[in-house]
Design an enzyme around this catalytic site. Structure first.
Site, PDB file in Angstrom:
ATOM      1  N   SER A  17      11.262  43.234   5.143  1.00  0.00           N
ATOM      2  CA  SER A  17      12.620  42.878   5.584  1.00  0.00           C
ATOM      3  C   SER A  17      13.664  43.178   4.518  1.00  0.00           C
ATOM      4  O   SER A  17      14.864  43.235   4.836  1.00  0.00           O
ATOM      5  CB  SER A  17      12.675  41.397   5.966  1.00  0.00           C
ATOM      6  OG  SER A  17      12.566  40.569   4.822  1.00  0.00           O
ATOM      7  N   PRO A  77       9.334  34.972   3.153  1.00  0.00           N
ATOM      8  CA  PRO A  77       8.770  34.823   1.797  1.00  0.00           C
ATOM      9  C   PRO A  77       9.666  35.335   0.682  1.00  0.00           C
ATOM     10  O   PRO A  77       9.311  35.293  -0.484  1.00  0.00           O
ATOM     11  CB  PRO A  77       7.485  35.649   1.875  1.00  0.00           C
ATOM     12  CG  PRO A  77       7.860  36.769   2.803  1.00  0.00           C
ATOM     13  CD  PRO A  77       8.743  36.145   3.849  1.00  0.00           C
ATOM     14  N   LYS A 124      18.712  37.819  16.513  1.00  0.00           N
ATOM     15  CA  LYS A 124      17.549  38.269  17.266  1.00  0.00           C
ATOM     16  C   LYS A 124      17.903  38.276  18.751  1.00  0.00           C
ATOM     17  O   LYS A 124      18.326  37.243  19.298  1.00  0.00           O
ATOM     18  CB  LYS A 124      16.361  37.346  17.015  1.00  0.00           C
ATOM     19  CG  LYS A 124      16.116  37.004  15.545  1.00  0.00           C
ATOM     20  CD  LYS A 124      15.783  38.217  14.707  1.00  0.00           C
ATOM     21  CE  LYS A 124      15.522  37.799  13.255  1.00  0.00           C
ATOM     22  NZ  LYS A 124      15.216  38.931  12.372  1.00  0.00           N
TER      23      LYS A 124
END
Length: 364
Positions: free
Chosen positions: A194, A228, A311
């Site tokens: 990402s 993360p 999204k």
């Protein structure tokens, strides 16, 4: 150039395969708002669409009012002519050069392109050797396709081995990359893929001439939904100090930099103790909820600038984007200050779009 002799008859839009309907809806809506009537051709999973105005000369008028940055779902918006068909396999270059000469004789550069699909990639490999032959044919036709002072780029967009659209874009208002695709590699050491989404967003929304000022080492940022750490990593490498907000774990190497403070809490409930320079957010939540949250951050002055992803649902994606942007605009307008807002489906986005929002008139 009179409408009767204008080679430009349509607008050619490139985008992500599977979003042809959204490209069609958007360009039809924009054209209607400018009182330009026409129709769209958009084959599913082709990764491009064409808008055909009814009135001669209307394509050029629409292109003058419209830049690629004004569209969410199109990576590039090309003022083009009708499809050039039946190109001789042994001499495709000369017919293309003649079509190009009808648009002008000076261009900043020429792009040889094909759709961003598997078939398009194979086609791109097939047509790549055409480049040197085309350059010679352009020169023979009196076309300079490498003039650094020219205001337009030349595009040759192949839809098959013997068929292409020829058209132009204005350098100042178009994507600088072939196919509208920036070449950004996944950096070594990044905790997730990402990170390239934020890297592309910065390329898109922060001009290179302003990055030293707007993305300076020592600035502070908040990353909502950070785990993360792909977006946090992108900011840390720029020298930022980041508050990473997520109940999930963060990359250990990021925490060891000393530039990251991990707050294990819900991003929707977090409030910064003092304003920060940037907010970034890539949470997997409903787009309306994320849009409302980030709009509040900007409107309340909790951050100066923000980049966030929405999204999208499987259906009515164009309508969802329009509604979310309207919600952000309303919140920022209610704050009573100038603001900036932009939205794009980036190359590294999938079922999502990326939004930039900021309070203030912007850097001068």
């Amino acid at each position: 150039m009179s409408a009767a002799h204008d080679p430009a008859t349509l607008l050619l839009l490139y985008g992500r395969a599977g979003f042809e309907r959204e490209m069609a809806q958007e360009i039809a809506s924009v054209a209607s708002g400018l009182s330009i009537e026409g129709f769209v051709k958009a084959r599913p999973d082709s990764a491009f669409a064409t808008f055909h105005p009814h009135e001669p000369g209307a394509a050029r008028r629409l292109a003058r009012r419209l830049g690629e940055a004004d569209l969410v779902f199109a990576r590039q918006c090309v003022l083009a002519g009708d499809l050039v068909t039946d190109l001789p396999v042994g001499d495709r270059a000369n017919p293309i050069a003649r079509a190009a000469a009808a648009f002008g004789d000076r261009f900043r550069e020429r792009f040889l392109e094909s759709p961003d699909t598997n078939d398009g990639k194979a086609l791109g490999t097939l047509i790549k050797p055409l480049g040197p032959h085309l350059d010679r044919a352009l020169a023979k036709a009196g076309v300079d396709a490498g003039d650094p002072d020219a205001d337009e780029r030349l595009h040759v967009f192949f839809v098959g081995g013997t068929a292409c659209h020829v058209g132009v874009t204005r350098v100042a208002t178009s994507s600088p990359w072939p196919q509208g695709i920036p070449r950004i590699r996944l950096p070594k050491g990044a905790p997730s893929r990402s990170t390239v989404k934020l890297a592309e967003a910065i390329e898109r929304f922060v001009p290179a001439s302003q990055r030293d000022r707007r993305l300076a080492p020592g600035m502070r940022a908040v990353d909502l939904g950070a785990s993360p750490g792909g977006w946090t990593w992108q900011l840390v490498r720029r020298g930022f100090f980041v508050t990473a907000v997520d109940n999930g774990p963060m990359d250990a190497a990021l925490l060891e930099t000393g530039q990251v403070r991990h707050r294990r809490e819900d991003g929707f409930g977090f409030r910064p103790p003092e304003p920060v320079d940037w907010l970034v957010c890539d949470m997997v939540e409903s787009p309306s909820r994320v849009a409302t949250l980030v709009a509040r951050w900007v409107a309340e002055g909790w951050c100066r600038e923000a980049i966030f992803n929405l999204k999208l649902p499987m259906k009515k994606r164009y309508q969802e984007v329009e509604q979310c942007l309207a919600r952000v605009r309303a919140r920022l307008e209610a704050a009573g200050r100038p603001y900036r807002l932009a939205c794009k489906q980036l190359y590294h986005d999938r079922e999502e779009v990326t939004v930039f929002a900021a309070s203030g008139a912007g850097p001068q």
